[in-house]
Write an enzyme that holds these catalytic residues in place. Sequence first.
Site, PDB file in Angstrom:
ATOM      1  N   CYS A 133       1.132  -1.042   0.219  1.00  0.00           N
ATOM      2  CA  CYS A 133       0.132  -0.044  -0.102  1.00  0.00           C
ATOM      3  C   CYS A 133       0.856   1.169  -0.096  1.00  0.00           C
ATOM      4  CB  CYS A 133      -0.984  -0.058   1.355  1.00  0.00           C
ATOM      5  SG  CYS A 133      -0.349  -0.435   2.593  1.00  0.00           S
ATOM      6  N   HIS A 134       2.113   1.214   0.227  1.00  0.00           N
ATOM      7  CA  HIS A 134       3.118   2.355   0.367  1.00  0.00           C
ATOM      8  C   HIS A 134       3.315   2.627  -1.318  1.00  0.00           C
ATOM      9  CE1 HIS A 134       5.757  -1.462  -0.133  1.00  0.00           C
ATOM     10  NE2 HIS A 134       6.517  -0.455  -0.802  1.00  0.00           N
TER      11      HIS A 134
END
Length: 177
Positions: A133-134
């Site tokens: 998700c980064h």
Amino acid sequence: MTRTDDVVITTVSTPVGRIRLAVTTVGLAGLTWEGRELPGAELPPAADDGRSTPVAHQLVEYFEGRRRGFEVEVDWRYAEGTQRQVLQTLYDGVGFGKSITYGELAERSGTGVPARGIGAIMGSNPMPLVVPCHRVVAHDGLGGYSGGVDGNGLEVKRWLLTLEGVLPPTFDWPAFP
């Protein structure tokens, strides 16, 4: 209760903090920073039979810059429905060194979830780093990041994106605040 209902919990020291892993016999079920709620931790504990070793080893390799992708089984039990569809799209389609905007991920997932909703799904990701998700950013900047500890989420996101070559390194690289 079946064998898949137990969990091995392991902690790995990384440049962005101590990471806790929950690994069932199915695969990685949860990953988070120490001091945060760990998905899977409520399952009955099991003695480490070696199932956590591949995940821990691959995390170390990732942070050393020697690994570009994770090759571990994933236990998706803590991501269901639309959340799972979005996270699976991210996991399958946005590799090391790449990024995608919240809006692009919304479109690619085919869920009809708006960009702001994608941000909420990223914030509830049970396996950050492995389900990356980064790599999801705002159209006009980094956006947010729920990882890290003590409010340093954006610094962690910036560090991870620098590690992967998405962002250029700063003068203090590879130091982490």
